[in-house]
Structure formats: structure tokens, C-alpha cells
Write a protein that holds these residues in place. Structure first.
Motif, PDB file in Angstrom:
ATOM      1  N   PRO A  67      33.461  35.430  36.038  1.00 42.53           N
ATOM      2  CA  PRO A  67      33.798  36.001  37.733  1.00 42.53           C
ATOM      3  C   PRO A  67      32.934  35.387  38.509  1.00 42.53           C
ATOM      4  N   PRO A  68      33.278  34.993  40.233  1.00 43.00           N
ATOM      5  CA  PRO A  68      34.463  35.210  40.337  1.00 43.00           C
ATOM      6  C   PRO A  68      35.735  34.196  39.988  1.00 43.00           C
ATOM      7  N   TYR A  69      36.788  35.092  39.372  1.00 42.05           N
ATOM      8  CA  TYR A  69      38.107  33.422  39.218  1.00 42.05           C
ATOM      9  C   TYR A  69      39.519  34.763  39.954  1.00 42.05           C
ATOM     10  N   TYR A  70      40.441  34.093  40.246  1.00 38.92           N
ATOM     11  CA  TYR A  70      41.571  35.006  40.114  1.00 38.92           C
ATOM     12  C   TYR A  70      42.691  35.193  39.239  1.00 38.92           C
ATOM     13  N   ALA A  71      43.144  36.661  39.503  1.00 43.76           N
ATOM     14  CA  ALA A  71      44.349  37.217  38.488  1.00 43.76           C
ATOM     15  C   ALA A  71      45.630  37.228  39.584  1.00 43.76           C
ATOM     16  N   TRP A  96      42.994  32.407  37.111  1.00 41.31           N
ATOM     17  CA  TRP A  96      43.143  30.776  37.684  1.00 41.31           C
ATOM     18  C   TRP A  96      42.226  31.289  38.600  1.00 41.31           C
ATOM     19  N   ASP A  97      41.722  29.449  39.019  1.00 39.42           N
ATOM     20  CA  ASP A  97      40.298  29.682  38.897  1.00 39.42           C
ATOM     21  C   ASP A  97      40.449  30.216  40.834  1.00 39.42           C
ATOM     22  N   LYS A  98      40.725  29.418  41.422  1.00 41.53           N
ATOM     23  CA  LYS A  98      41.252  29.680  43.058  1.00 41.53           C
ATOM     24  C   LYS A  98      42.656  30.110  43.083  1.00 41.53           C
ATOM     25  N   THR A  99      42.772  30.314  44.877  1.00 37.90           N
ATOM     26  CA  THR A  99      44.127  30.669  45.347  1.00 37.90           C
ATOM     27  C   THR A  99      45.112  29.031  45.743  1.00 37.90           C
ATOM     28  N   GLU A 100      44.010  28.212  45.943  1.00 41.71           N
ATOM     29  CA  GLU A 100      45.248  26.761  45.865  1.00 41.71           C
ATOM     30  C   GLU A 100      45.434  26.899  44.372  1.00 41.71           C
ATOM     31  N   ARG A 112      51.071  40.851  42.511  1.00 42.88           N
ATOM     32  CA  ARG A 112      49.352  40.831  43.498  1.00 42.88           C
ATOM     33  C   ARG A 112      48.755  39.767  42.846  1.00 42.88           C
ATOM     34  N   VAL A 113      47.753  39.412  44.360  1.00 46.60           N
ATOM     35  CA  VAL A 113      47.714  38.265  44.081  1.00 46.60           C
ATOM     36  C   VAL A 113      46.024  39.407  44.052  1.00 46.60           C
ATOM     37  N   ALA A 114      44.925  38.658  43.337  1.00 47.89           N
ATOM     38  CA  ALA A 114      43.568  39.632  43.425  1.00 47.89           C
ATOM     39  C   ALA A 114      41.894  39.176  42.516  1.00 47.89           C
ATOM     40  N   LYS A 115      41.433  39.233  43.683  1.00 47.26           N
ATOM     41  CA  LYS A 115      40.267  38.309  43.279  1.00 47.26           C
ATOM     42  C   LYS A 115      39.291  38.787  42.069  1.00 47.26           C
ATOM     43  N   PHE A 167      38.304  45.393  23.765  1.00 42.55           N
ATOM     44  CA  PHE A 167      39.056  44.845  24.740  1.00 42.55           C
ATOM     45  C   PHE A 167      38.476  44.623  26.358  1.00 42.55           C
ATOM     46  N   LYS A 168      38.831  44.245  27.380  1.00 43.86           N
ATOM     47  CA  LYS A 168      38.625  43.819  28.439  1.00 43.86           C
ATOM     48  C   LYS A 168      38.309  44.408  29.819  1.00 43.86           C
ATOM     49  N   VAL A 169      37.656  44.632  30.321  1.00 40.33           N
ATOM     50  CA  VAL A 169      38.113  45.384  31.844  1.00 40.33           C
ATOM     51  C   VAL A 169      37.930  44.243  33.513  1.00 40.33           C
ATOM     52  N   ARG A 170      38.789  44.432  34.283  1.00 41.77           N
ATOM     53  CA  ARG A 170      38.498  43.046  35.276  1.00 41.77           C
ATOM     54  C   ARG A 170      38.926  43.840  36.110  1.00 41.77           C
ATOM     55  N   VAL A 171      37.518  44.037  37.143  1.00 41.82           N
ATOM     56  CA  VAL A 171      37.656  44.783  38.828  1.00 41.82           C
ATOM     57  C   VAL A 171      37.977  43.597  39.743  1.00 41.82           C
TER      58      VAL A 171
END
Lengths: 105, 105
Positions: free
Chosen positions: A8-12, A60-64, A93-96, B90-94
Motif C-alpha cells: 500500500p497505498p493503492y485503491y479498492a 487499482w493503482d489510483k483513482t484516475e 465504495r471507493v477506498a484507499k 488470508f489477507k487483511v486490508r485496512v
């Protein structure tokens, strides 16, 4: 099956849905969209499971990159079908992702 | 079944797992942990589904609440059993949820 994401960081993008009864072409389109997503710049992986709700998390790598995927023409058509035919309800939901861990948690 | 979360920002803990064969008390403990999580300060909701992988996303008001839950004594015991008995991987992502949408997406 567990996505091999980078440090991290990356996006989910967490997509949670309740389906209507019947397939109506859903599974075929879901597979097609996953294939297409995998070809997008910035796609890092995805995980999916379905019970009473379906949860698909794409990374994803970034919001773009997420925005480009959202606006992809074929994906737009699938989103339209989703609203009309497949989903009773859904939430995106878009989350970092700030940190992650595994057995070392 | 889709968590009724407040307006972002808030936090998501994405827990993705592959189970070992057999129950070994897993379902009972999973239900117990969900009940216990719901009683924690800052818990906002959870969503769960299982296929080839299991995905549980829990939502929290802030990272401090997540850390307290991680360190909860009963939860710690469950985490230990998870590593020993239930999970192959498993994997935990915050992640910090920055925006969300539904049919208005």
C-alpha cells in the motif's frame, strides 16, 4: 484467488450487491467484465464471492484508473444492464488501502 | 444485508480468506465474532460472502476503533484459532472509504 496486491497505498473498489432472481445473462457479463477489467491500466487484482449478497473487490493503482474503468464504454453498457436487469440493490465504495497484512497480522 | 454506512469518510477492513476443509468450530466462532464486533464502539456495519474465497468487509468510524477490535481479548483468541485451524491463507486490508454511491453511480 486472494489478489496479489503491491505494498500500500493503492485503491479498492468494494462493490456489494443483491441480485434479482434468474441469470438474465449476468454470469456471462460478469466474466466478460472481469476479463476486460484485467486489461485496464492500473488494475491490480480482484476478489469475488457471493452469498446472500455478492461482494466484488477490485484493486487499482489510483483513482484516475478507477474513473477510466467506470467510464469505459463496454463497462458503461454493463452498468446500465445491472441497474435495469440484475441488481435489486447495490453499493459501490471507493477506498484507499492504507495497510495490509496476512499471517503476520 | 448491504451495510447502511454513513456518509464517507469512514474505514473498511477487507478480510479475504481461503478456508481449510471442515468446519472445526468455524461457523460458530464467525457468528460469535460478528455479534461481538457489532457491540464495539465505532462499528458501522459488515458484509460477508463466501465462494472459492470468503470476503468479509467490516466498516468502522476510525482506525482507533479498528485497532481496539483487533486487540479485543476474545477476538485475539479467534485470530489465533484462525491461523492454526481455519485458514489456509488470508489477507487483511485496512482502507479509508473516500466516496460511495448506489443506483446514482
Amino acid at each position: 484467488m486472494i489478489a496479489e496486491t503491491p505494498t500500500p497505498p493503492y485503491y479498492a473498489v468494494i462493490f456489494t450487491s443483491r441480485r434479482k432472481e434468474g441469470d438474465s445473462g449476468y454470469v456471462e457479463m460478469a466474466n466478460k467484465m472481469l476479463e476486460l477489467a484485467q486489461k485496464q491500466k492500473g488494475f491490480l487484482g480482484a476478489e469475488s464471492a457471493r452469498g446472500a449478497v455478492g461482494i466484488t473487490v477490485s484493486y487499482w493503482d489510483k483513482t484516475e484508473s478507477i474513473l477510466k474503468w467506470k467510464n469505459n464504454v463496454e463497462h458503461q453498457a454493463a452498468q446500465k444492464s445491472g441497474k435495469e436487469k440484475w441488481y435489486k440493490a447495490f453499493k459501490v465504495r471507493v477506498a484507499k488501502v492504507e495497510r495490509d497484512c496476512a499471517f503476520g497480522c
